[in-house]
Design a protein around this motif. Structure first.
Motif, PDB file in Angstrom:
ATOM      1  N   THR A  10       9.114 -13.456  -4.052  1.00 41.77           N
ATOM      2  CA  THR A  10       9.060 -14.629  -3.380  1.00 41.77           C
ATOM      3  C   THR A  10       8.066 -14.482  -1.898  1.00 41.77           C
ATOM      4  OG1 THR A  10      10.739 -13.770  -1.724  1.00 41.77           O
ATOM      5  CG2 THR A  10      11.445 -15.098  -3.811  1.00 41.77           C
ATOM      6  N   GLU A  11       7.615 -15.688  -1.386  1.00 41.66           N
ATOM      7  CA  GLU A  11       6.861 -15.601  -0.145  1.00 41.66           C
ATOM      8  C   GLU A  11       7.290 -14.496   0.934  1.00 41.66           C
ATOM      9  OE1 GLU A  11       3.701 -16.729   0.228  1.00 41.66           O
ATOM     10  OE2 GLU A  11       3.662 -17.445  -1.512  1.00 41.66           O
ATOM     11  N   GLY A  12       8.779 -14.607   1.026  1.00 39.67           N
ATOM     12  CA  GLY A  12       9.255 -13.616   1.893  1.00 39.67           C
ATOM     13  C   GLY A  12       9.123 -12.303   1.594  1.00 39.67           C
ATOM     14  N   GLU A  13       9.399 -11.918   0.072  1.00 41.28           N
ATOM     15  CA  GLU A  13       9.131 -10.639  -0.353  1.00 41.28           C
ATOM     16  C   GLU A  13       7.515 -10.106  -0.201  1.00 41.28           C
ATOM     17  OE1 GLU A  13      12.845 -10.280  -3.452  1.00 41.28           O
ATOM     18  OE2 GLU A  13      11.016 -11.512  -3.958  1.00 41.28           O
ATOM     19  N   LEU A  14       6.848 -10.913  -0.332  1.00 38.78           N
ATOM     20  CA  LEU A  14       5.489 -10.654  -0.435  1.00 38.78           C
ATOM     21  C   LEU A  14       5.060 -10.329   1.082  1.00 38.78           C
ATOM     22  CD1 LEU A  14       3.465 -13.250  -2.368  1.00 38.78           C
ATOM     23  CD2 LEU A  14       3.396 -10.960  -2.972  1.00 38.78           C
ATOM     24  N   ASP A  15       5.694 -11.127   2.171  1.00 38.90           N
ATOM     25  CA  ASP A  15       5.356 -10.700   3.467  1.00 38.90           C
ATOM     26  C   ASP A  15       5.925  -9.262   3.781  1.00 38.90           C
ATOM     27  OD1 ASP A  15       4.183 -13.045   4.135  1.00 38.90           O
ATOM     28  OD2 ASP A  15       5.896 -14.073   4.740  1.00 38.90           O
ATOM     29  N   ARG A  16       7.371  -9.128   3.215  1.00 38.86           N
ATOM     30  CA  ARG A  16       7.969  -8.103   3.238  1.00 38.86           C
ATOM     31  C   ARG A  16       7.109  -6.628   3.001  1.00 38.86           C
ATOM     32  NH1 ARG A  16      10.145  -4.141   6.478  1.00 38.86           N
ATOM     33  NH2 ARG A  16      11.844  -2.908   5.444  1.00 38.86           N
ATOM     34  N   LEU A  17       6.638  -6.920   1.565  1.00 37.25           N
ATOM     35  CA  LEU A  17       5.651  -5.793   1.209  1.00 37.25           C
ATOM     36  C   LEU A  17       4.553  -5.506   2.010  1.00 37.25           C
ATOM     37  CD1 LEU A  17       5.092  -4.078  -1.159  1.00 37.25           C
ATOM     38  CD2 LEU A  17       4.117  -5.923  -2.589  1.00 37.25           C
ATOM     39  N   GLU A  18       4.175  -6.604   2.479  1.00 35.22           N
ATOM     40  CA  GLU A  18       2.816  -6.434   3.410  1.00 35.22           C
ATOM     41  C   GLU A  18       3.396  -5.656   4.554  1.00 35.22           C
ATOM     42  OE1 GLU A  18      -0.919  -9.115   4.585  1.00 35.22           O
ATOM     43  OE2 GLU A  18       1.113 -10.137   4.583  1.00 35.22           O
ATOM     44  N   GLU A  19       4.311  -5.752   5.061  1.00 37.16           N
ATOM     45  CA  GLU A  19       5.123  -5.147   6.269  1.00 37.16           C
ATOM     46  C   GLU A  19       5.004  -3.346   5.833  1.00 37.16           C
ATOM     47  OE1 GLU A  19       8.299  -7.053   7.544  1.00 37.16           O
ATOM     48  OE2 GLU A  19       7.303  -8.637   8.366  1.00 37.16           O
ATOM     49  N   LEU A  20       5.596  -3.484   4.766  1.00 42.90           N
ATOM     50  CA  LEU A  20       6.070  -2.039   4.158  1.00 42.90           C
ATOM     51  C   LEU A  20       4.634  -1.236   3.888  1.00 42.90           C
ATOM     52  CD1 LEU A  20       9.032  -2.678   1.832  1.00 42.90           C
ATOM     53  CD2 LEU A  20       9.212  -1.415   3.847  1.00 42.90           C
ATOM     54  N   LEU A  21       3.925  -1.793   3.262  1.00 40.92           N
ATOM     55  CA  LEU A  21       2.243  -1.108   3.186  1.00 40.92           C
ATOM     56  C   LEU A  21       1.797  -0.697   4.464  1.00 40.92           C
ATOM     57  CD1 LEU A  21       0.920  -3.337   0.375  1.00 40.92           C
ATOM     58  CD2 LEU A  21       1.700  -1.145   0.083  1.00 40.92           C
ATOM     59  N   ALA A  22       1.890  -1.680   5.333  1.00 40.55           N
ATOM     60  CA  ALA A  22       1.343  -1.259   6.756  1.00 40.55           C
ATOM     61  C   ALA A  22       2.028  -0.259   7.428  1.00 40.55           C
ATOM     62  CB  ALA A  22       1.363  -2.782   7.631  1.00 40.55           C
ATOM     63  N   VAL A  47      -2.610   3.220 -16.998  1.00 39.12           N
ATOM     64  CA  VAL A  47      -2.453   4.219 -15.903  1.00 39.12           C
ATOM     65  C   VAL A  47      -1.052   4.458 -15.578  1.00 39.12           C
ATOM     66  CG1 VAL A  47      -3.169   4.620 -13.461  1.00 39.12           C
ATOM     67  CG2 VAL A  47      -4.560   3.448 -15.178  1.00 39.12           C
ATOM     68  N   GLN A  48      -0.396   5.638 -15.214  1.00 39.36           N
ATOM     69  CA  GLN A  48       0.846   5.760 -15.011  1.00 39.36           C
ATOM     70  C   GLN A  48       1.229   5.521 -13.381  1.00 39.36           C
ATOM     71  OE1 GLN A  48       2.999   6.700 -17.426  1.00 39.36           O
ATOM     72  NE2 GLN A  48       1.235   7.061 -18.900  1.00 39.36           N
ATOM     73  N   LEU A  49       2.466   5.099 -13.514  1.00 38.16           N
ATOM     74  CA  LEU A  49       2.939   4.634 -12.020  1.00 38.16           C
ATOM     75  C   LEU A  49       2.679   5.605 -11.168  1.00 38.16           C
ATOM     76  CD1 LEU A  49       6.201   2.721 -11.457  1.00 38.16           C
ATOM     77  CD2 LEU A  49       5.686   5.021 -10.273  1.00 38.16           C
ATOM     78  N   GLU A  50       3.016   6.923 -11.444  1.00 34.10           N
ATOM     79  CA  GLU A  50       2.680   7.958 -10.697  1.00 34.10           C
ATOM     80  C   GLU A  50       1.386   8.043  -9.850  1.00 34.10           C
ATOM     81  OE1 GLU A  50       4.134   8.381 -13.576  1.00 34.10           O
ATOM     82  OE2 GLU A  50       6.288   9.074 -12.960  1.00 34.10           O
ATOM     83  N   GLU A  51       0.511   7.811 -10.841  1.00 36.24           N
ATOM     84  CA  GLU A  51      -1.063   7.722 -10.396  1.00 36.24           C
ATOM     85  C   GLU A  51      -1.385   6.747  -9.461  1.00 36.24           C
ATOM     86  OE1 GLU A  51      -5.674   8.318 -12.518  1.00 36.24           O
ATOM     87  OE2 GLU A  51      -3.731   8.163 -13.542  1.00 36.24           O
ATOM     88  N   TRP A  52      -1.065   5.562  -9.901  1.00 35.35           N
ATOM     89  CA  TRP A  52      -1.455   4.313  -9.221  1.00 35.35           C
ATOM     90  C   TRP A  52      -0.625   4.220  -7.864  1.00 35.35           C
ATOM     91  CZ3 TRP A  52       2.332   0.949  -7.979  1.00 35.35           C
ATOM     92  CH2 TRP A  52       3.354   0.709  -9.103  1.00 35.35           C
ATOM     93  N   LEU A  53       0.584   4.740  -7.774  1.00 33.47           N
ATOM     94  CA  LEU A  53       1.416   4.959  -6.477  1.00 33.47           C
ATOM     95  C   LEU A  53       0.683   5.808  -5.529  1.00 33.47           C
ATOM     96  CD1 LEU A  53       5.317   5.131  -7.146  1.00 33.47           C
ATOM     97  CD2 LEU A  53       3.931   3.570  -5.619  1.00 33.47           C
ATOM     98  N   LEU A  54       0.122   6.849  -5.969  1.00 37.49           N
ATOM     99  CA  LEU A  54      -0.478   7.744  -5.047  1.00 37.49           C
ATOM    100  C   LEU A  54      -1.848   7.084  -4.393  1.00 37.49           C
ATOM    101  CD1 LEU A  54      -0.413  10.674  -4.026  1.00 37.49           C
ATOM    102  CD2 LEU A  54      -2.088  11.087  -6.078  1.00 37.49           C
ATOM    103  N   ALA A  55      -2.540   6.202  -5.394  1.00 37.87           N
ATOM    104  CA  ALA A  55      -3.678   5.462  -4.753  1.00 37.87           C
ATOM    105  C   ALA A  55      -3.428   4.436  -3.895  1.00 37.87           C
ATOM    106  CB  ALA A  55      -4.436   4.909  -6.080  1.00 37.87           C
ATOM    107  N   VAL A  56      -2.327   3.829  -4.161  1.00 36.48           N
ATOM    108  CA  VAL A  56      -1.751   2.497  -3.495  1.00 36.48           C
ATOM    109  C   VAL A  56      -1.184   3.149  -1.714  1.00 36.48           C
ATOM    110  CG1 VAL A  56      -0.031   0.646  -3.200  1.00 36.48           C
ATOM    111  CG2 VAL A  56      -1.451   1.010  -5.111  1.00 36.48           C
ATOM    112  N   LEU A  57      -0.367   4.118  -2.099  1.00 35.49           N
ATOM    113  CA  LEU A  57       0.440   4.389  -0.664  1.00 35.49           C
ATOM    114  C   LEU A  57      -0.122   5.965  -0.079  1.00 35.49           C
ATOM    115  CD1 LEU A  57       3.796   3.932  -2.140  1.00 35.49           C
ATOM    116  CD2 LEU A  57       2.591   2.360  -0.776  1.00 35.49           C
ATOM    117  N   GLY A  58      -1.116   6.587  -0.761  1.00 36.74           N
ATOM    118  CA  GLY A  58      -1.765   7.585  -0.092  1.00 36.74           C
ATOM    119  C   GLY A  58      -0.756   9.090  -0.166  1.00 36.74           C
TER     120      GLY A  58
END
Length: 236
Positions: A10-22, A47-58
């Motif tokens: 939802t829009e609210g969940e996208l906003d929450r994801l944006e906050e969490l990423l920050a 591409v395995q989840l573990e690989e892209w998670l590392l790229a997304v979150l550091g």
């Protein structure tokens, strides 16, 4: 009951994801994640989840608050599946995936540079497998809108996009959206071949038949058709 991992945010969940990423050090922005996922899903290799998670979150994402890390991963998986499902629909329906783009605080315009940066991150993760498209004279043009936005602020003046070419930015973004469907279709056969190969290597030879809409036996939490039995490119 609908798979909770298949529900669009939802829009609210996208906003929450944006906050969490920050809240993570060196994590991608939501817009960049969207472009990154789009490239990985469109591309020919899984591409395995573990690989892209590392790229997304550091590299330090595991050190974050456990609840925040868990919620971030769950929201990312759902957003991945939304992109994968929508792009799969483009194979049989007249539909497009609409990128998540941020509006510039000063001019209120979606510039889409971070989305293009993320898309190129995804390409570069499997650059060799994308070379076929870059070298295809008949289809390489589908990459042009992304490359124009990606090189807009390139530190190398020779690679920088001519500002005049970006005067009608909204039109370029619309062409980019249409090109995303084209790229997904271009790699569809290769993507399915690679998915079948990976499934054959990872699944036991003797096992009960798994329905396409049943949970994948690998334990990823996603439907079999979107995981080890992928005809689409939803990953784990």
């Amino acid at each position: 009951m609908k798979d909770s991992n298949a529900k669009p945010l939802t829009e609210g969940e996208l906003d929450r994801l944006e906050e969490l990423l920050a809240s993570f050090d060196n994590a991608m922005t939501l817009e960049r994640v969207d472009g990154f996922f789009a490239a990985l899903i469109c591309g020919p290799e899984l591409v395995q989840l573990e690989e892209w998670l590392l790229a997304v979150l550091g590299e330090n994402y595991a050190r974050a608050n456990d609840d925040d890390a868990r919620n971030t991963v769950l929201l990312l998986i759902r957003h991945w599946n939304t992109i994968a499902d929508t792009l799969e629909f483009t194979l049989s329906e007249e539909t497009v995936y609409l990128p998540v783009l941020s509006l510039d605080e000063e001019d209120g315009v979606a510039h889409a540079n971070e989305w293009a940066d993320g898309f190129m991150d995804g390409i570069n993760m499997r650059r060799e497998s994308w070379q076929e498209l870059f070298s295809d004279e008949n289809h390489a043009g589908s990459l042009v809108p992304v490359l124009m936005l990606y090189h807009e602020d390139d530190p190398d003046p020779e690679l920088r996009t001519d500002p005049k070419a970006l005067e009608n930015r909204e039109e370029i973004i619309q062409v980019m959206i249409a090109s995303l469907t084209h790229i997904y279709r271009y790699f569809d056969e290769r993507r399915q071949e690679n998915a079948r190969r990976d499934a054959a290597e990872s699944m036991p030879r003797k096992s009960d038949k798994v329905g396409r809409n049943e949970p994948c036996p690998c334990g990823s939490g996603r439907k079999y058709k979107h995981c080890c039995g992928a005809g689409s490119s939803t990953l784990h």
